[in-house]
Design an enzyme around this catalytic site. Structure first.
Site, PDB file in Angstrom:
ATOM      1  N   ASN A 319     -11.254   0.175   5.609  1.00 51.15           N
ATOM      2  CA  ASN A 319      -9.795   0.260   5.479  1.00 51.15           C
ATOM      3  C   ASN A 319      -9.266   1.538   6.125  1.00 51.15           C
ATOM      4  O   ASN A 319      -8.849   2.475   5.459  1.00 51.15           O
ATOM      5  CB  ASN A 319      -9.385   0.199   4.010  1.00 51.15           C
ATOM      6  N   ASP A 356       0.129  -2.660   2.446  1.00 46.82           N
ATOM      7  CA  ASP A 356      -0.667  -2.414   1.243  1.00 46.82           C
ATOM      8  C   ASP A 356      -1.835  -1.477   1.523  1.00 46.82           C
ATOM      9  O   ASP A 356      -2.309  -1.360   2.643  1.00 46.82           O
ATOM     10  CB  ASP A 356      -1.205  -3.738   0.685  1.00 46.82           C
ATOM     11  N   GLU A 357      -2.266  -0.808   0.472  1.00 50.18           N
ATOM     12  CA  GLU A 357      -3.529  -0.060   0.432  1.00 50.18           C
ATOM     13  C   GLU A 357      -3.714   0.885   1.625  1.00 50.18           C
ATOM     14  O   GLU A 357      -4.758   0.896   2.276  1.00 50.18           O
ATOM     15  CB  GLU A 357      -4.709  -1.042   0.348  1.00 50.18           C
ATOM     16  N   VAL A 358      -2.700   1.670   1.907  1.00 50.06           N
ATOM     17  CA  VAL A 358      -2.818   2.657   2.988  1.00 50.06           C
ATOM     18  C   VAL A 358      -3.716   3.794   2.501  1.00 50.06           C
ATOM     19  O   VAL A 358      -3.404   4.469   1.515  1.00 50.06           O
ATOM     20  CB  VAL A 358      -1.443   3.199   3.404  1.00 50.06           C
TER      21      VAL A 358
END
Length: 564
Positions: A319, A356-358
């Site tokens: 990610n 999302d989810e940076v």
């Protein structure tokens, strides 16, 4: 008894009308023979509950309003569909498709007096635009004598397609006598969906799915009366979408064989249109962007691999966000939004940009990002993310699109110390606590429900009953219910590929389909749903969709699908 029945008919016509004038059609149908004993009368009520018998109305998802009787109408071997909309290729293909799906056996003529020779499909509008809120309402009329034929009446071709799916489930074949029949005639069905946005999200980044598999998946959605294929096309693991503007972007695909060409994309969109399915593309940004950097390394944070907090194993996580200080990140991100929202590509008005989810920890070790933040007077990584997201949102709005984002964006803009407001045009998709919808709708944002419990289908502990019992509108003020557009169930593909996709998604997504189509006051109504759900699964197996048994991944023992 006649007075009681006349009152029932009047109540049925007046209540919850879906906007099509039907008085002339009802006059043509012989209603005096309809049974009104207690059990069937209960099935005719528009307020279905767990106490109802589903022996008569075996349709999935349950229609909004139904009247039926106890006469069997036999179908002529020369039966045909006809329509007033003779120039519609979409409707012609749907009629041909359902004719082939329904009439798979050679049938004989029947000596009975109730013979159905034709069903007329009457469509009011020639407009075949697929956008949020397109009209899917339909009505079905089947006479108990067959003399007047049958009718499907709809505002649009897509309503007619939904009606054809219902009709498919009403017609059966008698293998002993070798004829097709419709039981429990006459039928009057008035139907329309509860929510305008009813979808399934499929992740094609963690595992690639061929065009044929995606087309079959879209067909399965249409059989369930879903109307949105949320295509989570790219993620950190791979970027399989061909871009003519940025041709090196597909270096981030798994392989040269696992790429969707421009032709593939158009073929998928066209196929979905023929089934009444909107294709909502998602390109997640600024997070989950590692695959972008394979072809364009400058879009990733410098030295991210040397940051302890950013050392995420690939390909399981990866990610890595975009470098929001890099000009190339903006050029490519905004360019992709423009390319994939062009008239020749995705005509869908909704476009999902994730948000999302940076992983802010991946920006820690980049002097370029830190220096850029100082120059731009950006005091936190949260503000840096907002800076980028505003640019992406504004780009979509300028392109005439509606941005859709995961709940992280709503929470980010509303966090302490952040003065920037999330633009009101953004649709917020919730994936944690469904009660967050109380806040998003209170603040005026259109909202979609996709809570990981129970709408994330990669969770094996979620069974169809849990999905069915979830009520997406719980707690939302009545005046704000209009802001709840519907929801999506989600299939993340870390542990799923083409070999097990359909068994993982179905039958659990069946439950979502009915809850988003049909309003059920008593949410503890799985007893009412189960017999219909089992039968509907058999229908999908007949059409080649590999839906799993209701409570297991494989059959328990030898048995009939329809009698199990």
């Amino acid at each position: 008894m006649k007075l009681k029945f006349i009152f029932l008919i009047l109540f049925f016509i007046i209540g919850n009308s879906i906007g099509i004038k039907i008085s002339k059609e009802i006059n043509k149908i012989k209603l005096n023979d309809i049974s009104i004993d207690g059990e069937i009368l209960l099935n005719k009520s528009s307020d279905s509950s767990s106490s109802q018998s589903s022996k008569i109305i075996n349709i999935w998802p349950m229609p909004k309003k139904v009247l039926n009787g106890d006469i069997t109408v036999y179908i002529s071997p020369h039966f045909q569909f006809t329509t007033n909309l003779t120039k519609s290729t979409t409707l012609k293909k749907a009629m041909d498709r359902y004719y082939k799906l329904i009439f798979t056996e050679d049938s004989k003529s029947h000596s009975g007096i109730s013979i159905l020779n034709e069903i007329k499909i009457l469509v009011k509008s020639e407009d075949e635009t697929l956008q949020i809120g397109f009209d899917e309402s339909y009505e079905i009329y089947i006479d108990d004598s067959g003399d007047d034929g049958g009718k499907i009446i709809a505002e649009t071709v897509y309503g007619a397609i939904r009606g054809l799916e219902t009709l498919y489930q009403m017609i059966g074949f008698d293998y002993q006598r070798e004829y097709y029949q419709i039981k429990h005639c006459p039928w009057i069905i008035q139907d329309s969906p509860r929510y305008p946005h009813r979808g399934v999200m499929l992740d094609t980044s963690r595992h690639f799915y061929s065009v044929d598999v995606l087309k079959e998946f879209i067909e399965a959605l249409a059989y369930n009366k879903f109307n949105v294929f949320h295509w989570h096309a790219v993620d950190s693991q791979s970027f399989p979408l061909t871009s003519t503007t940025f041709p090196k972007i597909t270096k981030g695909s798994w392989s040269s064989q696992e790429i969707y060409s421009t032709r593939d994309i158009k073929e998928i969109i066209q196929h979905a249109k023929e089934y009444g399915i909107r294709v909502e593309l998602e390109i997640d940004m600024p997070g989950h962007a590692y695959s972008w950097g394979i072809g364009y390394p400058s879009v990733l944070p410098a030295n991210f691999s040397h940051s302890i907090q950013c050392q995420q194993p690939c390909p399981t996580e990866c990610n890595i966000p975009l470098d929001v200080s890099s000009k190339e990140s903006y050029v490519i991100a905004m360019g992709l939004l423009e390319e994939f929202n062009g008239a020749s590509m995705f005509n869908e008005s909704f476009f999902h940009i994730g948000g999302d989810e940076v992983a802010y920890s991946c920006w820690n070790n980049s002097l370029r990002i830190v220096d850029w933040m100082k120059r731009e007077n950006i005091s936190s990584f949260q503000d840096a993310a907002i800076f980028f997201e505003i640019k992406a949102i504004e780009q979509l709005i300028q392109l005439g699109k509606t941005p859709v984002m995961w709940e992280d964006a709503y929470l980010l803009f509303g966090s302490s110390g952040i003065t920037e407001k999330l633009p009101e045009e953004v649709v917020v998709q919730i994936y944690h606590d469904p009660l967050l919808a109380l806040n998003t709708t209170r603040d005026g944002y259109k909202t979609l429900q996709s809570p990981y419990w129970p709408y994330y289908l990669d969770n094996p502990s979620v069974d169809w009953e849990k999905v069915y019992e979830f009520e997406p509108s719980n707690g939302i003020h009545e005046k704000r219910l209009r802001l709840l557009l519907g929801g999506e169930t989600c299939m993340w593909s870390e542990l799923v590929d083409a070999s097990n996709l359909f068994a993982k998604v179905f039958p659990r997504a069946f439950a979502t389909a009915e809850r988003l189509w049909f309003s059920i006051e008593n949410s503890n109504s799985t007893t009412f749903a189960k017999p219909r759900l089992e039968r509907f699964r058999c229908f999908l197996l007949e059409r080649g969709i590999g839906a799993a048994p209701l409570n297991s991944t494989s059959p328990d023992d030898p048995n009939s699908c329809y009698s199990s």
